[in-house]
Scaffold this motif. Structure first.
Motif, mmCIF file in Angstrom:
data_model
loop_
_atom_site.group_PDB
_atom_site.id
_atom_site.type_symbol
_atom_site.label_atom_id
_atom_site.label_comp_id
_atom_site.label_asym_id
_atom_site.label_seq_id
_atom_site.Cartn_x
_atom_site.Cartn_y
_atom_site.Cartn_z
ATOM 1 N N GLY A 12 -13.496 8.115 -10.097
ATOM 2 C CA GLY A 12 -12.256 7.082 -9.703
ATOM 3 C C GLY A 12 -12.046 6.849 -8.729
ATOM 4 N N CYS A 13 -11.303 6.083 -8.820
ATOM 5 C CA CYS A 13 -10.980 5.854 -7.444
ATOM 6 C C CYS A 13 -9.095 6.044 -6.703
ATOM 7 N N PHE A 14 -9.231 6.088 -5.287
ATOM 8 C CA PHE A 14 -8.338 6.458 -4.797
ATOM 9 C C PHE A 14 -6.984 4.980 -3.809
ATOM 10 N N ARG A 15 -5.865 4.705 -4.320
ATOM 11 C CA ARG A 15 -4.776 3.351 -4.400
ATOM 12 C C ARG A 15 -3.442 4.358 -3.692
ATOM 13 N N PRO A 16 -3.795 4.849 -3.020
ATOM 14 C CA PRO A 16 -4.576 6.108 -2.370
ATOM 15 C C PRO A 16 -4.445 6.874 -3.141
ATOM 16 N N GLN A 74 -9.705 7.890 2.580
ATOM 17 C CA GLN A 74 -9.509 6.882 3.701
ATOM 18 C C GLN A 74 -9.620 5.433 2.776
ATOM 19 N N THR A 75 -10.990 5.898 2.030
ATOM 20 C CA THR A 75 -11.204 4.410 1.180
ATOM 21 C C THR A 75 -10.306 4.343 0.424
ATOM 22 N N VAL A 76 -9.344 3.122 0.139
ATOM 23 C CA VAL A 76 -8.583 2.826 -0.336
ATOM 24 C C VAL A 76 -8.752 1.215 -1.698
ATOM 25 N N ARG A 77 -8.698 1.251 -2.517
ATOM 26 C CA ARG A 77 -8.427 0.639 -3.154
ATOM 27 C C ARG A 77 -7.874 -0.730 -4.307
ATOM 28 N N LEU A 78 -7.086 -1.482 -3.288
ATOM 29 C CA LEU A 78 -6.438 -2.461 -3.375
ATOM 30 C C LEU A 78 -6.071 -3.342 -4.512
ATOM 31 N N ASN A 79 -4.890 -3.515 -5.461
ATOM 32 C CA ASN A 79 -5.042 -5.214 -6.166
ATOM 33 C C ASN A 79 -4.305 -5.955 -5.767
ATOM 34 N N TYR A 80 -4.569 -7.061 -5.651
ATOM 35 C CA TYR A 80 -3.896 -8.675 -4.860
ATOM 36 C C TYR A 80 -3.903 -9.471 -5.502
ATOM 37 N N THR A 81 -3.057 -10.556 -5.978
ATOM 38 C CA THR A 81 -2.958 -11.674 -6.497
ATOM 39 C C THR A 81 -2.860 -12.314 -5.336
ATOM 40 N N ALA A 82 -3.999 -13.252 -4.923
ATOM 41 C CA ALA A 82 -4.119 -14.337 -3.943
ATOM 42 C C ALA A 82 -3.433 -15.286 -4.281
ATOM 43 N N LYS A 83 -2.979 -16.146 -3.109
ATOM 44 C CA LYS A 83 -2.490 -17.611 -3.376
ATOM 45 C C LYS A 83 -3.036 -18.936 -4.408
ATOM 46 N N ASP A 84 -4.558 -18.108 -4.590
ATOM 47 C CA ASP A 84 -5.434 -19.118 -5.984
ATOM 48 C C ASP A 84 -4.933 -18.889 -7.358
ATOM 49 N N GLY A 85 -4.195 -18.197 -6.875
ATOM 50 C CA GLY A 85 -3.684 -17.372 -8.459
ATOM 51 C C GLY A 85 -4.151 -16.223 -9.313
ATOM 52 N N LYS A 86 -5.635 -15.894 -8.813
ATOM 53 C CA LYS A 86 -6.637 -14.910 -8.527
ATOM 54 C C LYS A 86 -6.002 -13.237 -8.621
ATOM 55 N N SER A 87 -6.614 -12.178 -9.724
ATOM 56 C CA SER A 87 -6.138 -11.042 -9.184
ATOM 57 C C SER A 87 -7.870 -10.146 -8.579
ATOM 58 N N ILE A 126 -1.781 -1.047 2.303
ATOM 59 C CA ILE A 126 -1.873 -1.206 1.047
ATOM 60 C C ILE A 126 -0.131 -1.358 0.481
ATOM 61 N N GLN A 127 0.528 -0.948 1.823
ATOM 62 C CA GLN A 127 2.821 -1.093 1.160
ATOM 63 C C GLN A 127 2.619 -2.565 0.449
ATOM 64 N N THR A 128 1.763 -3.818 0.814
ATOM 65 C CA THR A 128 1.660 -5.031 0.885
ATOM 66 C C THR A 128 1.413 -5.448 -0.867
ATOM 67 N N THR A 129 0.149 -4.581 -0.546
ATOM 68 C CA THR A 129 -0.488 -4.656 -2.280
ATOM 69 C C THR A 129 -0.313 -4.214 -3.178
ATOM 70 N N GLY A 130 0.903 -2.599 -2.698
ATOM 71 C CA GLY A 130 1.549 -2.334 -3.903
ATOM 72 C C GLY A 130 1.624 -0.342 -3.693
ATOM 73 N N GLY A 131 0.621 -0.317 -3.252
ATOM 74 C CA GLY A 131 0.283 1.352 -3.026
ATOM 75 C C GLY A 131 1.239 1.817 -2.465
ATOM 76 N N LEU A 132 0.591 3.560 -1.777
ATOM 77 C CA LEU A 132 2.117 4.257 -0.547
ATOM 78 C C LEU A 132 1.096 4.092 0.404
ATOM 79 N N THR A 133 1.800 4.207 1.564
ATOM 80 C CA THR A 133 0.635 4.693 2.678
ATOM 81 C C THR A 133 1.278 5.981 2.911
ATOM 82 N N ALA A 134 0.403 6.729 3.411
ATOM 83 C CA ALA A 134 -0.233 7.621 3.619
ATOM 84 C C ALA A 134 0.970 8.824 4.313
#
Ligand code: GTP
Length: 597
Positions: free
Chosen positions: A240-244, A59-72, A27-35
């Motif tokens: 909606g969703c949780f980010r978290p 506890q189901t969390v949606r994360l946005n991640y930009t991978a090394k292939d450049g895609k999100s 969660i942290q690495t992808t920019g969300g907040l930890t619990a």
């Protein structure tokens, strides 16, 4: 989000192997907040307070991640309940994902409890990525653990990721592995809505919140939906969703995981695994695998203080708001007064509810010995399900009794194997398999659940000094030579102590109970026989000696009414007694007898 950019996964891990720490890192690495950061923020921001209930539970969390292939990518991390009692809920969470991370402690190795979830995950055709965590520990043996994963589970560790969730090593690699190895979900946006109800919980501000996985179609605000198994229709008022942190969305498309609310008041109105579709454009077929869960272990819960009965009822009602999988109905016992007969998914579930009642609701409770569900065929052809030994019909009317059996997998260090085998044997176990895995024995036994609810788990832990682990699932009912054993004090049966036992074990258990009650009941002016009996036949007996000589007793005989008054007074006071014939049994005696199992 487009299907090919979505990844849905869960994390399988044994307790303490680092699931929460890893999730926090992702969660942290992808920019969300930890619990922890979230709850800190809750403290300084009153607006977020409103979302507290919902966000903490989610506890189901949606994360946005930009991978090394450049895609999100959109990564949905789905939490799964950890224990075997919640196997069905776990199976539905897994059905909502395409892959799983298997977190194994590099200094510990594979544990039996995780195996059940791993096999379920494999059954759902998941891609499983082994995560060897805690590689920072001096005792870490990543190669040994990898080999164990290959030997025990038969899972290739070629794509395994080495991590230290604690020090943040390997987290990027985990994210890359998720994107690379876990397949995107399949689904059609044109097809009629088909979504799975994965979980639901009660939130004081939003009402019932439903976690969903959309398979086909679109789920949006303002839509009229129908829950296919329940047959109920609702208007979706939030999506909606949780980010978290909670975030409202307009819609959820195929492959997506999120939540909806639909002005539902109780979780009991929602069924995990149900299929949600559009009222006006229904899907032809519901999702496979739906079932309604039934309690398998029953016990009586009684307040030690009779004045707490209503409080107990309220508290059970509140707990049920969020957990529709346990049941309760009023029960009265001559020994324990008014209480509730409660049904649970398993022993752990029972413990959780009991613990919450004690801790969160500050109740002091007596729990009667847990009982399983017996099926009976009566001589007159009637079928009966028995949840309470006290309700057992007269034995002469019973044609046959069936009891539930389980298959248990036990992991145990070699030095304790002998005593565990004996324990299983003593509990009518049938050995199915014995293999060795990394210096530990893996034992498979079929056991009657009745013998396991007694005190099997405690015995297992004490024999192995905590090293054995245990996992089970039900394998159906089987006929058994079962009898109801009553405990009689001064010739009166004590309802709270009656139990259903296997005929072969009855005598030993009966003797044990009599000895115990003998120590717990104070002496009276007369001799008190304590007997264990099966259908009128006494199988064990103890006697509590009289307090004084009979001569003296006779002298005081005329004082009976005065003594009675005194006792009545006592009854009102702290020391509550229950009367059996003319024997007064302190309530502590029942509590002690029942607590010892
Ligand atoms: P439950 O929440 O009880 O199911 O446990 P969990 O599997 O979520 O484990 P959790 O993340 O709470 O970690 C358990 C303990 O292991 C904690 O004390 C963590 O700090 C520690 N831990 C987690 N990851 C690592 C790691 O990579 N290295 C070390 N040394 N400790 C770790």
């Amino acid at each position: 989000a487009a299907l090919e950019t979505i990844r849905n996964f869960s994390i399988i891990a044994h307790i303490d192997h680092g699931k929460s720490t890893l999730a926090d890192r992702l969660i942290q690495t992808t920019g969300g907040l930890t619990a922890r950061e979230m709850s800190e923020q809750v403290l300084d921001n009153m607006d977020i307070e409103k979302e507290r209930g919902i966000t903490i539970k989610a506890q189901t969390v949606r994360l946005n991640y930009t991978a090394k292939d450049g895609k999100s990518y959109v990564l949905n991390l789905m939490d799964t309940p950890g224990h075997v009692d919640f196997a069905y809920e776990v199976s539905r969470s897994l059905a909502a994902c395409e892959g799983a991370l298997l977190v194994v402690d590099a200094a510990q190795g594979v544990e039996a409890q995780t195996l059940a979830n791993v096999y379920q995950s494999i059954e759902h055709d998941h891609v499983i990525i082994p995560i060897i965590n805690k590689i920072d520990l001096p005792a870490a043996e990543p190669e040994r653990v990898c080999k164990e994963i290959e030997d025990v589970i038969g899972l290739s560790t070629e794509n395994a990721v080495m991590t230290s969730a604690k020090s943040g090593i390997g987290i990027e690699d985990v994210l890359e592995a998720i994107v690379r190895d876990i397949p995107p979900p399949k689904g059609s946006i044109e097809a009629p809505l088909k979504a799975m109800l994965v979980d639901s919980w009660y939130d004081p501000y939003l009402g019932v919140v439903i976690l969903v996985r959309v398979m086909d179609g679109v789920l949006k605000k303002g839509q009229q939906i129908v829950m296919m198994a329940a047959g109920t229709t609702h208007l979706v008022d939030r999506v909606g969703c949780f980010r978290p942190k909670l975030e409202y969305l307009d819609a959820l498309g195929p492959g997506e995981i999120g939540f909806i609310t639909a002005q539902i008041k109780e979780v009991a109105q929602t069924n995990v695994g149900d299929t949600i579709t559009d009222v006006r454009r229904r899907t032809n077929e519901p999702l496979p695998g739906f079932k309604t869960v039934q309690p398998v272990v029953f016990c009586g819960l009684f307040p030690t203080d009779a004045a707490d009965f209503e409080k107990l009822r309220d508290s059970l009602g509140k707990l049920r708001l969020n957990d529709a999988s346990f049941s309760f109905e009023t029960e009265s016992s001559a020994a324990l007064g008014f209480g509730f007969r409660c049904g649970f998914l398993g022993l752990l579930h029972l413990e959780i509810i009991q613990e919450r009642l004690t801790r969160e609701y500050d109740l002091d409770l007596i729990t009667t010995a847990p009982s399983v569900v017996y099926k009976m065929l009566l001589r007159d052809g009637k079928l009966l399900e028995l949840h309470n030994p006290a309700d057992m019909p007269d034995p002469s009317t019973i044609e046959l009794i069936e009891e539930p059996w389980i298959e248990a997998v036990i992991y145990v260090p070699d030095e304790h194997l002998g005593s565990i085998l004996k324990l299983c044997q003593d509990r009518r176990g049938i050995q199915k398999n014995l293999t060795y895995v990394g210096g530990r024995a893996q034992l498979t036994y079929e056991l009657p659940l009745n013998e396991v609810v007694f005190d099997f788990y405690d015995r297992l832990k004490s024999i192995s000094r905590g090293y054995a682990s245990f996992d089970y699932h039900q394998i159906g009912h089987r006929e058994g030579d079962l009898v109801k054993m009553s405990i009689m004090v001064n010739a009166e049966p004590v309802d709270a102590l009656s139990m259903i036992v296997h005929r072969g074990a009855a005598e030993a258990r009966g003797r044990h109970m009599c000895e115990r009650m003998k120590d717990l009941i104070p002496r009276h002016l007369f001799k008190i026989p304590i007997q264990a009996a099966i259908g009128g036949k006494v199988i064990a007996r103890e006697t509590i000696a009289a307090l004084r000589k009979d001569v003296t007793a006779k002298c005081y005989g005329g004082d009976a009414s005065r003594k009675r008054k005194l006792l009545d007074k006592q009854k009102e006071g702290k020391k509550r007694m229950r009367q059996y014939g003319n024997v007064d049994i302190p309530q502590e005696a029942f509590i002690a007898a029942l607590r010892m199992g």
